[in-house]
Motif scaffolding. Sequence first.
Motif, PDB file in Angstrom:
ATOM      1  N   VAL A 310       0.834  -1.207   0.000  1.00 34.18           N
ATOM      2  CA  VAL A 310       0.000   0.000   0.000  1.00 34.18           C
ATOM      3  C   VAL A 310       0.863   1.250   0.000  1.00 34.18           C
ATOM      4  O   VAL A 310       0.659   2.178  -0.788  1.00 34.18           O
ATOM      5  CB  VAL A 310      -0.931   0.017   1.231  1.00 34.18           C
ATOM      6  N   LEU A 311       1.846   1.269   0.894  1.00 28.68           N
ATOM      7  CA  LEU A 311       2.707   2.439   1.020  1.00 28.68           C
ATOM      8  C   LEU A 311       3.439   2.744  -0.276  1.00 28.68           C
ATOM      9  O   LEU A 311       3.580   3.900  -0.681  1.00 28.68           O
ATOM     10  CB  LEU A 311       3.704   2.230   2.160  1.00 28.68           C
ATOM     11  N   GLU A 312       3.898   1.707  -0.956  1.00 31.14           N
ATOM     12  CA  GLU A 312       4.636   1.896  -2.206  1.00 31.14           C
ATOM     13  C   GLU A 312       3.709   2.301  -3.349  1.00 31.14           C
ATOM     14  O   GLU A 312       4.048   3.183  -4.141  1.00 31.14           O
ATOM     15  CB  GLU A 312       5.389   0.609  -2.561  1.00 31.14           C
ATOM     16  N   LYS A 313       2.550   1.664  -3.463  1.00 31.34           N
ATOM     17  CA  LYS A 313       1.645   1.963  -4.561  1.00 31.34           C
ATOM     18  C   LYS A 313       1.099   3.386  -4.485  1.00 31.34           C
ATOM     19  O   LYS A 313       0.977   4.082  -5.488  1.00 31.34           O
ATOM     20  CB  LYS A 313       0.478   0.967  -4.579  1.00 31.34           C
ATOM     21  N   ASP A 320       3.369   7.692  13.317  1.00 29.89           N
ATOM     22  CA  ASP A 320       2.771   7.143  14.527  1.00 29.89           C
ATOM     23  C   ASP A 320       1.254   7.276  14.447  1.00 29.89           C
ATOM     24  O   ASP A 320       0.696   8.360  14.637  1.00 29.89           O
ATOM     25  CB  ASP A 320       3.312   7.890  15.751  1.00 29.89           C
ATOM     26  N   HIS A 321       0.571   6.172  14.130  1.00 32.55           N
ATOM     27  CA  HIS A 321      -0.880   6.154  13.968  1.00 32.55           C
ATOM     28  C   HIS A 321      -1.359   7.168  12.931  1.00 32.55           C
ATOM     29  O   HIS A 321      -2.432   7.760  13.061  1.00 32.55           O
ATOM     30  CB  HIS A 321      -1.588   6.411  15.305  1.00 32.55           C
ATOM     31  N   ARG A 322      -0.553   7.334  11.911  1.00 29.51           N
ATOM     32  CA  ARG A 322      -0.934   8.244  10.842  1.00 29.51           C
ATOM     33  C   ARG A 322      -0.229   7.857   9.548  1.00 29.51           C
ATOM     34  O   ARG A 322       0.824   7.231   9.561  1.00 29.51           O
ATOM     35  CB  ARG A 322      -0.599   9.691  11.203  1.00 29.51           C
ATOM     36  N   VAL A 323      -0.857   8.248   8.436  1.00 33.34           N
ATOM     37  CA  VAL A 323      -0.253   8.065   7.122  1.00 33.34           C
ATOM     38  C   VAL A 323      -0.189   9.427   6.459  1.00 33.34           C
ATOM     39  O   VAL A 323      -1.167  10.195   6.493  1.00 33.34           O
ATOM     40  CB  VAL A 323      -1.087   7.084   6.256  1.00 33.34           C
ATOM     41  N   ILE A 324       0.950   9.762   5.854  1.00 31.88           N
ATOM     42  CA  ILE A 324       1.144  11.071   5.245  1.00 31.88           C
ATOM     43  C   ILE A 324       1.264  10.904   3.733  1.00 31.88           C
ATOM     44  O   ILE A 324       2.103  10.139   3.247  1.00 31.88           O
ATOM     45  CB  ILE A 324       2.412  11.757   5.799  1.00 31.88           C
ATOM     46  N   PHE A 325       0.403  11.602   3.000  1.00 31.33           N
ATOM     47  CA  PHE A 325       0.407  11.545   1.545  1.00 31.33           C
ATOM     48  C   PHE A 325       0.347  12.961   0.989  1.00 31.33           C
ATOM     49  O   PHE A 325      -0.658  13.641   1.093  1.00 31.33           O
ATOM     50  CB  PHE A 325      -0.791  10.724   1.047  1.00 31.33           C
ATOM     51  N   ASP A 326       1.463  13.409   0.412  1.00 30.52           N
ATOM     52  CA  ASP A 326       1.531  14.727  -0.229  1.00 30.52           C
ATOM     53  C   ASP A 326       0.984  15.830   0.685  1.00 30.52           C
ATOM     54  O   ASP A 326       0.081  16.584   0.325  1.00 30.52           O
ATOM     55  CB  ASP A 326       0.761  14.697  -1.555  1.00 30.52           C
ATOM     56  N   LYS A 327       1.512  15.893   1.904  1.00 32.75           N
ATOM     57  CA  LYS A 327       1.141  16.880   2.919  1.00 32.75           C
ATOM     58  C   LYS A 327      -0.248  16.645   3.527  1.00 32.75           C
ATOM     59  O   LYS A 327      -0.680  17.406   4.395  1.00 32.75           O
ATOM     60  CB  LYS A 327       1.222  18.304   2.369  1.00 32.75           C
ATOM     61  N   LYS A 328      -0.936  15.613   3.068  1.00 36.57           N
ATOM     62  CA  LYS A 328      -2.247  15.292   3.632  1.00 36.57           C
ATOM     63  C   LYS A 328      -2.076  14.177   4.657  1.00 36.57           C
ATOM     64  O   LYS A 328      -1.515  13.125   4.336  1.00 36.57           O
ATOM     65  CB  LYS A 328      -3.194  14.853   2.510  1.00 36.57           C
TER      66      LYS A 328
END
Length: 441
Positions: A310-313, A320-328
């Motif tokens: 998931v992280l790579e795709k 820490d209990h969060r996912v960061i995608f393009d500042k989101k």
Amino acid sequence: MYLKKGLLNLIIAGLVLVTIGLFFRLTSLILIEDKNENLNHIPANASLVIQLNAKKLANQAFINTLKKLDDAELIQLIETAVFKEKVADDKPIGIVPLSNQLLFQIPFQKKEMIGVLLNIEDEAAFLSFLKTKRIPGACKMNVGVLFLSKSKQYFSKLQQLAHTIVTTKTNIPLAKNEAIYIRSKKMQIGTMQLNGSADLNVTKNNLLFKGSYHLNGNHHFDFSSIRNLHAKGFHVSTSIIPTAANDSLKSFLFKTFGFKLPAISAISLNYFGSSIISKEDKTWVIPTIDLIIQCKRNVDIQQLMSNKVVLEKIGCTLGDHRVIFDKKVVYFKQLSPTSFYIGRSATPQLNSTKTTNILSINGQLKPLFNIEGGGILYSLMELIPLYKASKQFVEKNKAIRIELKQVSSNFYKLKGQLEFHQNYLATNELIRFVLLSQLLN
């Protein structure tokens, strides 16, 4: 091949027909007599019946139009629709325009067929209309029926069926005073089967509906384990998760990301909008949401979100209990062994009030069209009539409230309201939507 129309489209089509009728018969509106012989010919095996009280709707539409004579756009749209009808065929079709209209659904050749029962004032004109348009139907003793079908293969069988309907009297109870009345029999929602009825009324700024339903079979909802969010934005909480939806979601997540998500038993969602983000050669639609998912078996959200595939795709990083995608930033949290949260904030705001609703929808519709970014993709969407009409419709919406509440074992009450802002009339906005969206073209 059958000509299919959605339930809402059928209702709105009836509203438009009533309104167009006003342009020809405004002066005789109050004097016209009720002629509703068609009420005695509803097929006994109809799984769905929609009754449009045309006279009541016409009075409402007439009053609304008088109150809103400065609505030049709506008047122009209706005049255009009327003009097109007159150009296409200036011959009368024999229908009593302000009598009750009945739309019904019956089983036919292992599928569902939609028909319309009408009151007829000129049988010769109606039969000529059916013959010219090659529409299967029949007429007898001021009652006409036609089927919304373009099937050449079953034309003769539908003709025979239409003749049987107009020559057979039945006694199906319907409401007399509601603007729109819906009676459903064996309506399917996932694995559940509903029997019951609902009615819909139009007031100045509101669409109001209510109904009662009995659910066939044994369906158990564990309300004590359901965690619902405090409603914000556009909110949906439901324990009605169709098996097909569960299977499709599980298959998509597994094939795309390798997720093995257990079957979902309930969700609670606050939707605020979405962002279209282009990164390298890929475009992602990232929703802004708060979401609680309740599963039927144990699930580990930390393990799911730590999935390297998931992280790579997606091209995101795990914190820490969060996912960061393009500042989101998207937060996640385990709520119980079988439930988890994903959303905008680290801690979800839960509704502490216990509920017996198996479906709750409330808030505003506007967030459904809150889209940031997108560039050319968004510009292309703006060119689609249905998208433009829907966007305009929801911008005039003030609030939506719908609940399906358990009253006793397998018995449920439906209650709902679609409220428009003060300067917008409900009937006018429904008619404007269907004409702008070109749904009836």
